[in-house]
Design a protein around this motif. Structure first.
Motif, PDB file in Angstrom:
ATOM      1  N   GLY A  33      18.522   5.395 -34.417  1.00 48.06           N
ATOM      2  CA  GLY A  33      19.341   6.128 -35.370  1.00 48.06           C
ATOM      3  C   GLY A  33      19.581   5.361 -36.646  1.00 48.06           C
ATOM      4  N   ALA A  34      20.312   5.999 -37.567  1.00 46.71           N
ATOM      5  CA  ALA A  34      20.592   5.360 -38.851  1.00 46.71           C
ATOM      6  C   ALA A  34      21.617   4.237 -38.714  1.00 46.71           C
ATOM      7  N   HIS A  35      22.514   4.346 -37.729  1.00 47.19           N
ATOM      8  CA  HIS A  35      23.587   3.366 -37.596  1.00 47.19           C
ATOM      9  C   HIS A  35      23.152   2.198 -36.728  1.00 47.19           C
ATOM     10  N   VAL A  36      23.657   1.016 -37.081  1.00 49.86           N
ATOM     11  CA  VAL A  36      23.288  -0.193 -36.348  1.00 49.86           C
ATOM     12  C   VAL A  36      23.697  -0.123 -34.881  1.00 49.86           C
ATOM     13  N   ASP A  37      24.689   0.682 -34.556  1.00 47.74           N
ATOM     14  CA  ASP A  37      25.141   0.795 -33.171  1.00 47.74           C
ATOM     15  C   ASP A  37      24.091   1.420 -32.253  1.00 47.74           C
ATOM     16  N   SER A  38      23.069   2.041 -32.832  1.00 47.16           N
ATOM     17  CA  SER A  38      22.047   2.677 -31.996  1.00 47.16           C
ATOM     18  C   SER A  38      20.947   1.706 -31.572  1.00 47.16           C
ATOM     19  N   ARG A  39      20.993   0.489 -32.060  1.00 42.93           N
ATOM     20  CA  ARG A  39      19.891  -0.433 -31.761  1.00 42.93           C
ATOM     21  C   ARG A  39      19.930  -0.891 -30.298  1.00 42.93           C
ATOM     22  N   LEU A  40      18.741  -1.165 -29.781  1.00 42.80           N
ATOM     23  CA  LEU A  40      18.581  -1.585 -28.390  1.00 42.80           C
ATOM     24  C   LEU A  40      17.655  -2.790 -28.345  1.00 42.80           C
ATOM     25  N   PHE A  41      18.113  -3.888 -27.744  1.00 44.52           N
ATOM     26  CA  PHE A  41      17.271  -5.070 -27.615  1.00 44.52           C
ATOM     27  C   PHE A  41      16.227  -4.839 -26.527  1.00 44.52           C
ATOM     28  N   VAL A  42      15.032  -5.347 -26.768  1.00 41.87           N
ATOM     29  CA  VAL A  42      13.911  -5.196 -25.843  1.00 41.87           C
ATOM     30  C   VAL A  42      13.648  -6.554 -25.190  1.00 41.87           C
ATOM     31  N   PRO A  43      13.948  -6.702 -23.906  1.00 42.48           N
ATOM     32  CA  PRO A  43      13.730  -7.997 -23.247  1.00 42.48           C
ATOM     33  C   PRO A  43      12.246  -8.312 -23.130  1.00 42.48           C
ATOM     34  N   LEU A  44      11.878  -9.524 -23.522  1.00 43.56           N
ATOM     35  CA  LEU A  44      10.483  -9.960 -23.471  1.00 43.56           C
ATOM     36  C   LEU A  44      10.408 -11.358 -22.888  1.00 43.56           C
ATOM     37  N   GLU A  45       9.626 -11.517 -21.835  1.00 44.83           N
ATOM     38  CA  GLU A  45       9.417 -12.817 -21.217  1.00 44.83           C
ATOM     39  C   GLU A  45       8.145 -13.453 -21.778  1.00 44.83           C
ATOM     40  N   VAL A  46       7.933 -14.728 -21.478  1.00 46.82           N
ATOM     41  CA  VAL A  46       6.727 -15.426 -21.941  1.00 46.82           C
ATOM     42  C   VAL A  46       5.499 -14.714 -21.391  1.00 46.82           C
ATOM     43  N   GLY A  47       4.573 -14.379 -22.270  1.00 49.69           N
ATOM     44  CA  GLY A  47       3.360 -13.664 -21.892  1.00 49.69           C
ATOM     45  C   GLY A  47       3.446 -12.171 -22.101  1.00 49.69           C
ATOM     46  N   ASP A  48       4.666 -11.615 -22.243  1.00 44.85           N
ATOM     47  CA  ASP A  48       4.827 -10.190 -22.530  1.00 44.85           C
ATOM     48  C   ASP A  48       4.452  -9.917 -23.987  1.00 44.85           C
ATOM     49  N   VAL A  49       3.960  -8.721 -24.230  1.00 44.97           N
ATOM     50  CA  VAL A  49       3.566  -8.315 -25.576  1.00 44.97           C
ATOM     51  C   VAL A  49       4.216  -6.974 -25.890  1.00 44.97           C
ATOM     52  N   ALA A  50       4.827  -6.864 -27.066  1.00 44.61           N
ATOM     53  CA  ALA A  50       5.355  -5.589 -27.550  1.00 44.61           C
ATOM     54  C   ALA A  50       4.372  -5.012 -28.562  1.00 44.61           C
ATOM     55  N   VAL A  51       4.148  -3.717 -28.463  1.00 45.60           N
ATOM     56  CA  VAL A  51       3.203  -3.027 -29.346  1.00 45.60           C
ATOM     57  C   VAL A  51       3.898  -1.803 -29.934  1.00 45.60           C
ATOM     58  N   HIS A  52       3.790  -1.628 -31.240  1.00 42.29           N
ATOM     59  CA  HIS A  52       4.333  -0.419 -31.872  1.00 42.29           C
ATOM     60  C   HIS A  52       3.514  -0.081 -33.104  1.00 42.29           C
ATOM     61  N   ASP A  53       3.745   1.107 -33.652  1.00 41.23           N
ATOM     62  CA  ASP A  53       3.034   1.465 -34.875  1.00 41.23           C
ATOM     63  C   ASP A  53       4.013   1.501 -36.037  1.00 41.23           C
ATOM     64  N   PHE A  54       3.546   1.973 -37.189  1.00 41.43           N
ATOM     65  CA  PHE A  54       4.332   1.886 -38.426  1.00 41.43           C
ATOM     66  C   PHE A  54       5.533   2.821 -38.453  1.00 41.43           C
ATOM     67  N   THR A  55       5.656   3.725 -37.475  1.00 42.17           N
ATOM     68  CA  THR A  55       6.779   4.661 -37.470  1.00 42.17           C
ATOM     69  C   THR A  55       8.027   4.115 -36.784  1.00 42.17           C
ATOM     70  N   LEU A  56       7.936   2.912 -36.201  1.00 44.68           N
ATOM     71  CA  LEU A  56       9.070   2.390 -35.429  1.00 44.68           C
ATOM     72  C   LEU A  56      10.043   1.628 -36.321  1.00 44.68           C
ATOM     73  N   ASN A  57      11.289   2.061 -36.303  1.00 39.12           N
ATOM     74  CA  ASN A  57      12.364   1.351 -36.988  1.00 39.12           C
ATOM     75  C   ASN A  57      12.833   0.223 -36.062  1.00 39.12           C
ATOM     76  N   HIS A  58      12.676  -1.015 -36.488  1.00 37.95           N
ATOM     77  CA  HIS A  58      12.913  -2.156 -35.595  1.00 37.95           C
ATOM     78  C   HIS A  58      13.379  -3.360 -36.410  1.00 37.95           C
TER      79      HIS A  58
END
Length: 235
Positions: A141-166
């Motif tokens: 969402g537009a407000h900072v309160d909507s943000r969600l942390f994504v847990p990532l361990e060593v060796g994990d990879v996050a993938v997203h495209d240009f549409t992701l607000n992050h």
């Protein structure tokens, strides 16, 4: 699969244990050999504390020890096939790669933003999750309160495209990460162009229209043009 996004965003993904933890740990040890630049970050114009190791699809000579190029090669081999399938981009290629650091004495956050110069982004944390709290987040969402942390361990990879607000916010400790920006085609990469925004904006994609307006407004990824910025933002 990350569905915690705005309705206009493509899903993001976490690929667990995709890269050897031993390879990642070796790269983390070698970060002491890197020279981190304090040039302005394109997301917020604050000092970036990053070092580019691949530009326009070509390794930057002398920028980093060989271990970092080995990690990029593994991401190319193991993750790019997934990117091509997930985002329907058969010609996608590694265009840019860089290492970033977040330390309390330098910078610990990047506000929510879109990666406007990348078709897709691959994020590989180099630091163990125990070294910090917070980290990579998505903001549906537009407000900072909507943000969600994504847990990532060593060796994990996050993938997203240009549409992701992050963004990134390290609440405690320090964090190093290796980031790959993927271009849709070799021609776009070599020409430092982002044709996917205009193509999708013209077809009515509201996220692409917003991003294109932002690019014109900031002069980032497109010539600065306040008239075009307003035109695309108001569509």
């Amino acid at each position: 699969r990350g569905l915690e996004t705005a309705v206009s965003s493509q899903p993001f993904y976490v690929l667990p244990g995709k890269v050897s933890p031993e390879l990642v740990s070796e790269a983390l040890l070698e970060t002491s050999e890197l020279t981190f630049g304090d040039h302005n970050d394109e997301a917020d114009w604050q000092p970036a504390f990053e070092v580019y190791i691949v530009e326009q699809g070509v390794p930057v000579p002398g920028a980093a020890p060989d271990i970092f190029h080995a990690v990029v090669a593994e991401l190319d081999r193991l993750v790019l096939p997934f990117v091509r399938e997930a985002y329907s981009c058969s010609q996608c290629m590694v265009c840019t790669a860089f290492v970033r650091r977040y330390l309390p004495s330098e910078r610990v956050r990047i506000a929510a933003h879109f990666d406007v110069t990348a078709f897709s982004t691959v994020v590989l944390p180099l630091s163990p999750a125990a070294n910090y709290t917070g980290g990579f987040f998505v903001q549906p969402g537009a407000h900072v309160d909507s943000r969600l942390f994504v847990p990532l361990e060593v060796g994990d990879v996050a993938v997203h495209d240009f549409t992701l607000n992050h963004g990134i916010e390290v609440l405690e400790g320090g964090r190093f990460s290796l980031v790959v920006w993927v271009s849709e085609t070799r021609g776009a990469c070599r020409g430092s162009s982002t044709p996917w925004h205009a193509e999708r904006a013209l077809s009515g994609d509201v996220v692409a229209q917003h991003i294109l307006g932002m690019m014109y407004g900031q002069g980032n990824g497109a010539p600065k043009d306040d008239v075009k910025a307003l035109e695309w933002t108001m569509r």
